[in-house]
Every structure is written in C-alpha cells, then in structure tokens.
Design an enzyme around this catalytic site. Sequence first.
Site, mmCIF file in Angstrom:
data_model
loop_
_atom_site.group_PDB
_atom_site.id
_atom_site.type_symbol
_atom_site.label_atom_id
_atom_site.label_comp_id
_atom_site.label_asym_id
_atom_site.label_seq_id
_atom_site.Cartn_x
_atom_site.Cartn_y
_atom_site.Cartn_z
ATOM 1 N N GLY A 31 0.847 -1.182 0.000
ATOM 2 C CA GLY A 31 0.000 0.000 0.000
ATOM 3 C C GLY A 31 0.879 1.227 0.000
ATOM 4 O O GLY A 31 1.999 1.198 0.522
ATOM 5 N N GLY A 82 -9.872 -5.762 -6.015
ATOM 6 C CA GLY A 82 -11.296 -6.053 -6.004
ATOM 7 C C GLY A 82 -11.692 -7.218 -5.108
ATOM 8 O O GLY A 82 -10.862 -7.829 -4.433
ATOM 9 N N ASP A 118 -8.734 -0.940 -8.588
ATOM 10 C CA ASP A 118 -7.416 -0.531 -9.087
ATOM 11 C C ASP A 118 -7.283 -0.678 -10.599
ATOM 12 O O ASP A 118 -6.633 0.141 -11.253
ATOM 13 C CB ASP A 118 -6.287 -1.256 -8.343
ATOM 14 C CG ASP A 118 -6.420 -2.767 -8.337
ATOM 15 O OD1 ASP A 118 -7.298 -3.328 -9.033
ATOM 16 O OD2 ASP A 118 -5.644 -3.419 -7.610
#
Length: 473
Positions: A14, A77, A232
């Site tokens: 991240g 997802g 994303d």
Amino acid sequence: MKKVLIFDFGASSGRALICSYENKSFCSTEIHRFVNTPVNSGGTLCWNIDMIFKEVDKAIDKAEDYGFDAVSVDTWGVDFALLDQNGEFVQKPVNYRDKRTDGIPEKLFETIPEKELYMRTGIKQMQINTVYQLLAIRKNNPKLLSSAYHFLMMPDLIAYRLTGAMTNEYTIATTTGLINPKTKNWDFELIKRLELPESIFGKIIMPGEQIGCLKAEYTDREIPVFACPSHDTASAIVAVPSTEKKFAYISCGTWALFGTELKEPIINDLSFEGEFTNEGGMNGTAFLKNISGTWFLQECRRYFNANGEVFTYNDMEAFARSAPPFIAKINPNDPMFMEKSGDMPKKVRDYCEKTGQTRPKSLAQTLRIIYESLAAEFAVTLEALENITSYTYPAVYIFGGGSKDNFLCQLTANATGRTVIAGPTEATAIGNAMSTLITLGEIKDAAEARSIVKRGSQLREFLPNFSDGEGRR
C-alpha cells in the site's frame, strides 16, 4: 494548482502519494509505503485491516506537511467487510485466496447455471468473487449475515475510516458479481434469489462523486474525499498512454488483466466462452480477462527467500533468459496455482508431469516455463479479444509492475506479433489521481489525462523479434 492525496492499495503493498498537475506536467511524490501481507486468524486468511488503518493514519500525518486539497482511494477487487448498526466490524476483510469458497460456485451452479449468472451480470464466475465469499458465510456462519447492517468493499471501508460516510462505489461494486450492468445498480432480484440480505447493500455512487470530508480527528480543514474509479484496474485504465480511442492493454501485476475499454458491455456466447468479464470503468466498461500474472514470480521468489536463496526479480529474469525455450507450458489459470501457500516451483513441475510434458530440472527452466506460458496466454487472449470486438489492435499496452520486466514484455511482443508499449509502472496511482484532478477541474477529461501520461512517461517499445528462438510457438 490543487494537490490530491491518493491511496493505492494492492494485494502486496500500500502507498500514499501527493499528486498534482502543474506546468502541463503530472507530478507525484510518494510519501508513504508499506507491505500489505495477509495474516492467518484462527485458520482463516485475513487482511490485517488494523495495520492498514494505522498506515493510513500515518500517511495523513505525513501528508499535512505537503498540503493537499482532496483525497481518493483505490484497492484490489472482490474483498469486503461486514459492519453492524453501530459501524463496528461483524467480520473483518478476509483474503480472496482463503479456502472458504472451495466448492461454493459448483454448488450454486446446481440451482443457477454458470452461463445464466454470466448473462445476467457480465462477470466471469471465479471462485474468488465476492458473491461466493458471501455464500460461504451464508453456509458456514449465517449469524454474521443476520448481524450485518452494512457491506463495504475495501476502498469503501477505507473511505468510511476517513469520513464516517458509508457508500458503495460503482467500479469496485462490479467485482462482486451482484451488479446489473444495464442499470448500474445492485441486482436485488439476484441478491434475493441467493438469499442474501438486501438491506446491507447501500447506495451506489459513481467516480467523481464526493463521499464526504476528512473527519476532524485528521484535520481542521474541510478536505473532500472523492470516489475515484476505486477498483485498481479501473483507475489504471485511466492512465493508459494511448491517444487512440480503441486500445488493448494488460494491467500487469499480481493479476494480469487483459482487455480494452468499451462504451457498453459485451455479454454474449463468445464473451462467455472466452471467459471475458465486464467491470465498471470511469468511461464505460472495462472488458477484460483475468489471468494470473506476476503472482507466479512473486510466489517463486517468496519460496526461494524462505529457503535461504535470496533472489531479486532481475536475478529471476536473468535465470529465465539463460534456459532453453519451449521446454513445456502451463495453464496460468489452473486452480492448482491459486492457493496462497505452497511451493510454486514444485507446482509447476507437478503440472508439467501431470500433463505429460518435460519436467523442468532447474530453477532457470521453471522460470522460463512461467514466462513463456504467460506470454502464450496473452497471445491467446488477444486473439479472442479481437474476435469478440471485431477490431484489430496494432499494439498492446503493458502497465503496472509487470511492465518493468523486459523479458516478459519481449516475449509478449513475440507471442502476439504486436508492438508492446511498456509503462507507466505506477499506472493505478496515476489513474486514481488523474480522475480526481478531473473532478477538481485541473484536467479536462480522460483523453487529456492519457495524453499527459503519454507525454510525461518514460515508455519502452518492444517489437516482435524471432531471431533468438523466442518467437511464437
């Protein structure tokens, strides 16, 4: 000139960046990064959401030193959390590779055939899909569902952490397999048939809409949090460095998403047989096929490192180049490769033996098989994409982490017979930021954003080259 704080969460890391558009150039500064590793909790593979929240808080503290005018969040997802009426966790996010969905799709297909589900939602049925995770909860722990008041996908959950507002962003919601592609809303009729609680699925918002403002505990300023294309892949597509309206792309990271951008979904026999999915995008539909991507290389490296052999990805690329071509070929999407744990090199060897092919005898040969198999799958997918869309794509754009791998890019050019244009590496973060800069009026639209990316990125071009024995097989 306005600045955006963007959060980009992948399945392995991240990060937070401050982004802006100034002097006709896109500018970004990474201010925080951390490893995003799932944890085993009582036999269940979970995301370490408490750690993720702490890292988000650290990033906002750092961002105050730079100044920023808006915030947006994207993630991978299918994964989600269930919250109670007080906004507390009923169930924290479980990793999509957890085994709880084993056998769930096959059981559902006994009552609702796979093709019927596809024709209804336009989504390729995969065991990791949100719908099967929810059905696994309904089967194994129904009290969780009866206690839930809210369903939040990962970017929705992080936005809730930041603002206190609960919404469901459209692009990430399409990865659930529970969205009606015509109405762009929840398919409540399907949800009812699946005996899932309708009340937990909230209002759908579109990219560009405001979710709320940063809570007072973060800042004394009124900073809006906007919905970007929060899946994303949808964000990454905004950053495809193409000035053409029609293009083929591979968003290449842990997963390789091979597809194109369409105004409307394609849901027919050909798309079903080709295993293509229709996900939400900023400008229509992300029509694509999911392929296990650099997951193979990540898992090989993890296994090597755990056993005292510390290799970089550049090392592994060099090993693969040194091996002879076309020893054997694997199916990158075979279920045996999906599990999180295990010896990936052994899985490759076992697959080759099971399918009657030459078993690789060295690390270099194993890696070569992985590389060539991915490129071969890309070529097959391109052919299917062109057949379904009735369009010939002269080039393939590869972006994301996999675009840094020169060998994979060259093998893809060879296998497809097309020019491969590689970059940008940080397409998801760029696309996330671009979408919010469009919302703020700093950039006109996606077409201008892509022109900016093309002009400002260090792109690399790979032409098909069969002189070294690495051509199509």
